[in-house]
Motif scaffolding. Structure first.
Motif, short mmCIF file in Angstrom:
data_model
loop_
_atom_site.label_atom_id
_atom_site.label_comp_id
_atom_site.label_asym_id
_atom_site.label_seq_id
_atom_site.Cartn_x
_atom_site.Cartn_y
_atom_site.Cartn_z
N ARG A 94 118.67 47.69 145.39
CA ARG A 94 119.95 47.84 146.09
C ARG A 94 120.08 46.80 147.21
N GLU A 95 118.96 46.43 147.83
CA GLU A 95 119.00 45.41 148.89
C GLU A 95 119.28 44.03 148.31
N GLU A 98 122.89 43.91 147.51
CA GLU A 98 123.67 43.81 148.75
C GLU A 98 123.62 42.40 149.34
#
Length: 130
Positions: A94-95, A98
């Motif tokens: 998810r990082e 992002e």
């Protein structure tokens, strides 16, 4: 004035940690056959030099590398490697996603989308970006 420290052994150890021994042994050997000495220069100067500097943690360096490669564009094989490397050292999927989304207003939507395609392919376990 602080002098630059270059540590070949540390570079190869870090490369093994980031990319795994198969990359150090396989990919670098193939590149060395094509361009003798070039892979050693890359590992020694980058992973044994720049990555060894104080001031940023390895995780932060990987996030900066993801951003730089995405912004640069046209370097999908290297971005693919660094997405894998980032996951290997604990940067969460998810990082990584992002980072790509965050880049859109700065580097343009097409480059951010290209980065997302590379990340998605890695996360799906594919070798080639979709």
């Amino acid at each position: 004035m602080r002098k630059a420290v270059i540590d070949r052994g540390a570079g190869y150890r870090l490369m093994g940690e980031l990319a795994g021994p198969e990359t150090v042994e396989g990919t670098l050997a193939g590149l060395d056959a094509l361009a003798p000495g070039f892979p050693d220069w890359i590992v020694t100067s980058l992973f044994g030099g720049t990555y060894q500097r104080e001031g940023l943690e390895l995780r932060d360096r990987q996030i900066a590398t993801l951003a730089a490669l995405t912004a640069l564009g046209g370097v999908e094989p290297q971005l693919d490697d660094h997405v894998r490397n980032s996951l290997r050292i604990g940067v969460e999927a998810r990082e990584i996603i992002e980072v790509m989304v965050h880049l859109a207003p700065y580097v343009g939507v097409p480059r951010a989308l290209a980065g997302l395609r590379v990340a998605a392919a890695v996360l799906r376990g594919k070798e080639e970006p979709a």
